[in-house]
Design an enzyme around this catalytic site. Structure first.
Site, short mmCIF file in Angstrom:
data_model
loop_
_atom_site.label_atom_id
_atom_site.label_comp_id
_atom_site.label_asym_id
_atom_site.label_seq_id
_atom_site.Cartn_x
_atom_site.Cartn_y
_atom_site.Cartn_z
N GLY A 8 27.66 -14.73 -8.17
CA GLY A 8 26.58 -15.67 -8.85
C GLY A 8 26.75 -15.32 -10.51
N ILE A 13 21.08 -15.02 -14.00
CA ILE A 13 20.94 -13.49 -13.97
C ILE A 13 22.18 -12.90 -13.90
CG2 ILE A 13 20.04 -11.71 -12.72
CD1 ILE A 13 17.54 -13.50 -11.87
N SER A 114 13.96 -10.64 -4.47
CA SER A 114 13.02 -11.33 -5.03
C SER A 114 11.50 -10.78 -4.80
CB SER A 114 13.19 -13.01 -4.68
OG SER A 114 11.95 -13.59 -5.25
N TYR A 153 13.62 -19.04 2.13
CA TYR A 153 13.89 -18.41 0.81
C TYR A 153 13.34 -17.11 1.04
CZ TYR A 153 14.43 -16.94 -3.97
OH TYR A 153 14.65 -16.11 -5.07
N LYS A 157 15.16 -13.22 1.60
CA LYS A 157 14.98 -12.13 0.53
C LYS A 157 14.27 -10.91 1.21
CE LYS A 157 16.85 -14.14 -2.99
NZ LYS A 157 18.13 -13.23 -3.81
P1 NAD Z 1 21.35 -19.55 -10.90
O1 NAD Z 1 21.26 -20.95 -10.11
O2 NAD Z 1 21.15 -19.70 -12.65
O3 NAD Z 1 22.59 -18.81 -10.53
C1 NAD Z 1 22.97 -18.67 -9.24
C2 NAD Z 1 24.35 -18.57 -8.93
O4 NAD Z 1 24.79 -18.33 -7.84
C3 NAD Z 1 25.02 -19.85 -9.57
O5 NAD Z 1 26.16 -19.40 -10.65
C4 NAD Z 1 25.89 -20.33 -8.37
O6 NAD Z 1 27.08 -21.27 -8.57
C5 NAD Z 1 25.87 -19.33 -7.59
N1 NAD Z 1 25.87 -19.63 -6.10
C6 NAD Z 1 24.95 -20.40 -5.36
N2 NAD Z 1 25.64 -20.52 -4.14
C7 NAD Z 1 26.67 -19.96 -3.96
C8 NAD Z 1 27.66 -20.01 -3.02
N3 NAD Z 1 27.58 -20.69 -1.87
N4 NAD Z 1 29.11 -19.20 -3.29
C9 NAD Z 1 29.23 -18.76 -4.50
N5 NAD Z 1 28.07 -18.58 -5.58
C10 NAD Z 1 26.93 -19.35 -5.13
O7 NAD Z 1 20.18 -18.76 -10.41
P2 NAD Z 1 19.26 -17.33 -10.93
O8 NAD Z 1 17.88 -17.48 -11.05
O9 NAD Z 1 20.19 -16.65 -11.85
O10 NAD Z 1 19.63 -16.67 -9.64
C11 NAD Z 1 20.33 -15.43 -9.34
C12 NAD Z 1 19.56 -14.70 -8.41
O11 NAD Z 1 18.19 -14.25 -8.70
C13 NAD Z 1 19.41 -15.29 -6.76
O12 NAD Z 1 19.80 -14.47 -5.63
C14 NAD Z 1 17.93 -15.69 -6.80
O13 NAD Z 1 17.52 -15.97 -5.54
C15 NAD Z 1 17.40 -14.45 -7.62
N6 NAD Z 1 16.05 -14.65 -8.19
C16 NAD Z 1 15.80 -15.58 -9.21
C17 NAD Z 1 14.66 -15.72 -9.62
C18 NAD Z 1 14.33 -16.93 -10.90
O14 NAD Z 1 13.00 -17.10 -11.09
N7 NAD Z 1 15.21 -17.27 -11.45
C19 NAD Z 1 13.54 -15.12 -9.23
C20 NAD Z 1 13.72 -14.17 -8.11
C21 NAD Z 1 14.98 -14.01 -7.67
#
Ligand code: NAD
Length: 255
Positions: A8, A13, A114, A153, A157
């Site tokens: 990712g 993140i 999460s 979701y 998690k």
């Molecule tokens: P984001 O959408 O900015 O980044 C997620 C990344 O994962 C993207 O670059 C996307 O291309 C990649 N990705 C998704 N599906 C994929 C696949 N099939 N193969 C390869 N890469 C893939 O989101 P984020 O908020 O930075 O999320 C990062 C992590 O943090 C996630 O696991 C999310 O569940 C977790 N999270 C986010 C939040 C929030 O509020 N943003 C809260 C709790 C947990």
């Protein structure tokens, strides 16, 4: 020099983690669907195998760190995709990379969970057991029958957190540390999409952490950088909430 793979890596993140690790002197191998050193789709077993093969080749068979950030939120095209990316996209990759991590220098894995997992703590959904039994096909089927991506979701998690804590116990003697960071609401494209979703947007916008604001990706990366560093040498199997107090609020202060 430490070599760390980050899934990712292209956004949110994961991108913040890559930046901090690079600044700290790590060689980073980013894994994502686009704009990464390794282009791979972690929603399928074949994609995960491809990602692992590329990482093993680029790291020359000796990896010091793995950070699993890739994930889909509640606006994902389907609940089954949430299960495949969020749970199996991390667990299978960890399995595939364990042998090269065991050869690394003070190796460590951090998984992004999460605070949503806390919502499952009282009564986990049956699809959790299917994930923990490594039954991707049935877990995907159950998730799609249910329909609601927010339940898939939270379940994905929760299952990921339980799996990693169990793994920390069984694999501790290999020397590979394994921890989970559980973010609250963080300003990323994933969260922005949730806020704008006609089904969930209002609830997401109203779900404010006790600290009174959402987090920034760099604040999650700070915790990951610590866990991947030698300063965290005795931290193993832990869940670190970086959520502005949301977990404390959801659990009403209890453990
Ligand atoms: P984001 O959408 O900015 O980044 C997620 C990344 O994962 C993207 O670059 C996307 O291309 C990649 N990705 C998704 N599906 C994929 C696949 N099939 N193969 C390869 N890469 C893939 O989101 P984020 O908020 O930075 O999320 C990062 C992590 O943090 C996630 O696991 C999310 O569940 C977790 N999270 C986010 C939040 C929030 O509020 N943003 C809260 C709790 C947990």
């Amino acid at each position: 020099m430490s070599v760390t793979a980050v899934t990712g890596s292209a956004s949110g993140i994961g991108a913040a983690v890559c930046q901090q690790l690079r600044e700290a002197g790590h060689t980073v191998i980013g894994i994502d669907r686009q704009h990464a050193e390794v282009i791979a789709d972690l929603s399928s077993s074949a994609g995960r195998v491809h990602a692992a093969e590329q990482v093993i080749a680029l790291s020359k068979g000796k990896l010091d760190g793995l950070v699993c950030c890739a994930g889909l939120g509640v606006t994902a095209p389907s609940s089954s995709l949430v299960v495949s990316v969020n749970y199996f996209g991390s667990t299978q990759l960890i399995d595939l990379l364990q042998p090269v991590l065991a050869k690394g220098n003070k190796p460590a894995i951090t998984i992004i969970g999460s605070v949503a997992a806390s919502q499952q703590a009282e009564q986990p959904h049956p699809m959790v057991e299917l994930m923990l039994n490594n039954d991707e096909q049935e877990a995907r089927k159950t998730a799609d029958e249910l329909g609601h991506p927010h339940i898939a979701y939270a379940a994905s998690k929760y299952a990921l957190t339980v799996h990693c804590r169990r793994l920390a116990v069984t694999t501790g003697s290999t020397g590979v540390r394994l921890n989970i960071v559980a973010p609250g609401a963080v300003e990323t494209p994933l969260h922005e999409a949730s806020k704008n979703d006609p089904r969930f947007g209002e609830a997401v916008r109203n779900f404010i952490a006790p600290i009174g604001r959402n987090g920034q990706p760099s604040e999650i990366a700070d915790a990951v950088s610590f866990l991947q560093s030698s300063q965290a040498s005795f931290v193993h199997g832990s869940v670190i909430y970086v959520d502005g107090g949301m977990d404390a609020m959801i659990r009403n202060g209890s453990l």
